[in-house]
Design a protein around this motif. Sequence first.
Motif, mmCIF file in Angstrom:
data_model
loop_
_atom_site.group_PDB
_atom_site.id
_atom_site.type_symbol
_atom_site.label_atom_id
_atom_site.label_comp_id
_atom_site.label_asym_id
_atom_site.label_seq_id
_atom_site.Cartn_x
_atom_site.Cartn_y
_atom_site.Cartn_z
ATOM 1 N N LEU A 231 5.379 5.860 1.264
ATOM 2 C CA LEU A 231 6.042 5.507 0.009
ATOM 3 C C LEU A 231 5.475 4.195 -0.550
ATOM 4 O O LEU A 231 6.218 3.267 -0.897
ATOM 5 C CB LEU A 231 7.558 5.415 0.246
ATOM 6 N N THR A 232 4.161 4.120 -0.565
ATOM 7 C CA THR A 232 3.449 2.958 -1.124
ATOM 8 C C THR A 232 2.223 3.515 -1.846
ATOM 9 O O THR A 232 2.019 4.724 -1.888
ATOM 10 C CB THR A 232 2.966 1.999 -0.015
ATOM 11 N N ASP A 233 1.384 2.606 -2.322
ATOM 12 C CA ASP A 233 0.149 3.074 -2.975
ATOM 13 C C ASP A 233 -0.976 3.336 -1.965
ATOM 14 O O ASP A 233 -2.091 3.635 -2.334
ATOM 15 C CB ASP A 233 -0.312 2.054 -4.024
ATOM 16 N N ARG A 234 -0.668 3.222 -0.671
ATOM 17 C CA ARG A 234 -1.674 3.299 0.392
ATOM 18 C C ARG A 234 -2.527 4.571 0.329
ATOM 19 O O ARG A 234 -3.731 4.540 0.514
ATOM 20 C CB ARG A 234 -0.905 3.289 1.717
ATOM 21 N N TYR A 235 -1.876 5.706 0.122
ATOM 22 C CA TYR A 235 -2.563 6.992 0.282
ATOM 23 C C TYR A 235 -2.757 7.741 -1.049
ATOM 24 O O TYR A 235 -2.997 8.944 -1.054
ATOM 25 C CB TYR A 235 -1.790 7.869 1.291
ATOM 26 N N LEU A 279 5.360 1.175 -6.133
ATOM 27 C CA LEU A 279 6.152 2.215 -5.474
ATOM 28 C C LEU A 279 6.913 1.646 -4.274
ATOM 29 O O LEU A 279 8.103 1.950 -4.069
ATOM 30 C CB LEU A 279 5.231 3.373 -5.039
ATOM 31 N N ALA A 280 6.247 0.804 -3.470
ATOM 32 C CA ALA A 280 6.929 0.226 -2.296
ATOM 33 C C ALA A 280 8.166 -0.552 -2.732
ATOM 34 O O ALA A 280 9.233 -0.461 -2.105
ATOM 35 C CB ALA A 280 5.973 -0.684 -1.524
ATOM 36 N N THR A 281 8.053 -1.289 -3.815
ATOM 37 C CA THR A 281 9.189 -2.079 -4.313
ATOM 38 C C THR A 281 10.339 -1.147 -4.698
ATOM 39 O O THR A 281 11.501 -1.385 -4.342
ATOM 40 C CB THR A 281 8.763 -2.898 -5.554
HETATM 41 N N1 LIG Z 1 15.447 3.019 15.797
HETATM 42 C C1 LIG Z 1 14.334 3.707 15.836
HETATM 43 O O1 LIG Z 1 14.219 4.708 16.533
HETATM 44 C C2 LIG Z 1 13.158 3.248 15.024
HETATM 45 C C3 LIG Z 1 12.104 4.145 14.743
HETATM 46 C C4 LIG Z 1 11.049 3.687 13.962
HETATM 47 C C5 LIG Z 1 11.039 2.367 13.482
HETATM 48 N N2 LIG Z 1 12.056 1.518 13.800
HETATM 49 C C6 LIG Z 1 12.058 0.110 13.318
HETATM 50 O O2 LIG Z 1 11.733 0.088 11.929
HETATM 51 C C7 LIG Z 1 10.622 -0.788 11.732
HETATM 52 C C8 LIG Z 1 9.837 -0.384 10.540
HETATM 53 O O3 LIG Z 1 9.258 0.906 10.713
HETATM 54 P P1 LIG Z 1 7.905 1.259 9.973
HETATM 55 O O4 LIG Z 1 6.827 0.334 10.429
HETATM 56 O O5 LIG Z 1 7.709 2.714 10.075
HETATM 57 O O6 LIG Z 1 8.318 0.806 8.463
HETATM 58 P P2 LIG Z 1 7.771 1.112 7.024
HETATM 59 O O7 LIG Z 1 8.128 -0.118 6.255
HETATM 60 O O8 LIG Z 1 8.273 2.428 6.561
HETATM 61 O O9 LIG Z 1 6.181 1.241 7.163
HETATM 62 C C9 LIG Z 1 5.415 0.095 7.404
HETATM 63 C C10 LIG Z 1 3.963 0.349 7.065
HETATM 64 O O10 LIG Z 1 3.826 0.669 5.675
HETATM 65 C C11 LIG Z 1 2.669 0.058 5.147
HETATM 66 N N3 LIG Z 1 3.100 -0.900 4.106
HETATM 67 C C12 LIG Z 1 4.123 -1.781 4.150
HETATM 68 N N4 LIG Z 1 4.247 -2.451 2.994
HETATM 69 C C13 LIG Z 1 3.264 -1.997 2.185
HETATM 70 C C14 LIG Z 1 2.876 -2.310 0.857
HETATM 71 N N5 LIG Z 1 3.517 -3.213 0.120
HETATM 72 N N6 LIG Z 1 1.817 -1.644 0.331
HETATM 73 C C15 LIG Z 1 1.139 -0.715 1.051
HETATM 74 N N7 LIG Z 1 1.468 -0.382 2.333
HETATM 75 C C16 LIG Z 1 2.524 -1.018 2.888
HETATM 76 C C17 LIG Z 1 1.981 -0.633 6.317
HETATM 77 O O11 LIG Z 1 1.087 0.302 6.921
HETATM 78 P P3 LIG Z 1 -0.482 0.059 7.102
HETATM 79 O O12 LIG Z 1 -0.657 -0.135 8.561
HETATM 80 O O13 LIG Z 1 -1.090 1.317 6.613
HETATM 81 O O14 LIG Z 1 -0.872 -1.155 6.301
HETATM 82 C C18 LIG Z 1 3.124 -0.902 7.255
HETATM 83 O O15 LIG Z 1 2.761 -1.104 8.580
HETATM 84 C C19 LIG Z 1 9.874 -0.727 13.052
HETATM 85 O O16 LIG Z 1 8.982 -1.807 13.233
HETATM 86 C C20 LIG Z 1 11.005 -0.739 14.036
HETATM 87 O O17 LIG Z 1 11.479 -2.065 14.186
HETATM 88 C C21 LIG Z 1 13.107 1.942 14.546
#
Ligand SMILES: NC(=O)c1ccc[n+]([C@@H]2O[C@H](COP(=O)([O-])OP(=O)(O)OC[C@H]3O[C@@H](n4cnc5c(N)ncnc54)[C@H](OP(=O)(O)O)[C@@H]3O)[C@@H](O)[C@H]2O)c1
Length: 333
Positions: A231-235, A279-281
Amino acid sequence: MSEYNPSPSRYDGMTYRRCGRSGVLLPALSLGFWHNFGEVTPEEQSRAIVRAAFDAGITHFDLANNYGPQPGAAESRLGKFLHDDFAAHRDELFIATKAAYDMWAGPYGSWASRKHLMASLDQSLERLQLDYVDLFYCHRYDPATPLDETLQALVDIVHSGKALYVGLSRWPLEAARFGFDYLRRHDVPCLIYQGRMNLFDQAPKAEGTLAAAHESGAGFISFSPLAQGLLTDRYLNGIPADSRIAHDPRFLKADMLTPETLSRIHALNDLAAQRGEALATMALSWILHHSEVTSVIIGASSPEQLRRNLACLDSPDFTEEEMEAIQNILNHS
Ligand SMILES: NC(=O)c1ccc[n+]([C@@H]2O[C@H](COP(=O)([O-])OP(=O)(O)OC[C@H]3O[C@@H](n4cnc5c(N)ncnc54)[C@H](OP(=O)(O)O)[C@@H]3O)[C@@H](O)[C@H]2O)c1
């Protein structure tokens, strides 16, 4: 001696929300340590992300025993940063960890027995170099362990002083309801429920855990709010070499970028552009638009990404037409 001097204005821009009916305020954006804090990420990159978070008023860090790779590595890394950079700031931080996923070999290394939860928390505290965590979660529902055993272990953990609060993550509705009730009756109310809620996954709304948490007085925190980056512009134009799909496809895989999903991402991106934002915002502010939600746990692979996501704090409210347009995109594109 640390070279890090936290920004003196770190509390000026963040919004803090009350966590359910508790005394705890959490930042609207929290930082997750699932990715980007393991042994495969350069330590200085992880350190820069944590510093950028704290400088932006993000006081809540979300960990788990198994975050790595290798399992335990994210806690060890944060432990080092806490020691080096945040020793004078422990009381400004709200640190969460979890147990119940696979952690060590043998019959006690996983799931939600009293034995696993208690031993795992001791290990986490050692890696984090802390005497206590602010929040300890049961990371998943264990169908084979009596719920009373798991929940009483959480109560006893709070009584032991090793965690100030407890939470539940990924428990199905009826078990979560039982848990909220058990914990409240034992004077250790569940602080927060952690579930995945984002534009692509609205299960907590549809299945009722969001409402049940709210009714019980617990907060709700959403994980993977950007659907791991979809849900960002990444892909929008292929798979960049430094993206999660390209460099760490353990959980986010290229085949999840189906033509239907890509078409939805493009349509949502256009709608976000009409609102004058990324989009991320828009994706983050859509979650925070739900009053039952306390916070979203973002992942970030760089400090810049984290800073860009702060824009959701100033995002315009959604009109009814925009909410409808979003659901139409999700239902029909
Ligand atoms: N309770 C549970 O079972 C469970 C399960 C999963 C996660 N979690 C928790 O939730 C946290 C977040 O999960 P998530 O890492 O999947 O979160 P997310 O925020 O959905 O995805 C993060 C990834 O999105 C990309 N991104 C973030 N901001 C961006 C932007 N402004 N523009 C473009 N790309 C952006 C980055 O990937 P790129 O590497 O491609 O840059 C980043 O690593 C985890 O660290 C964990 O603490 C908990």
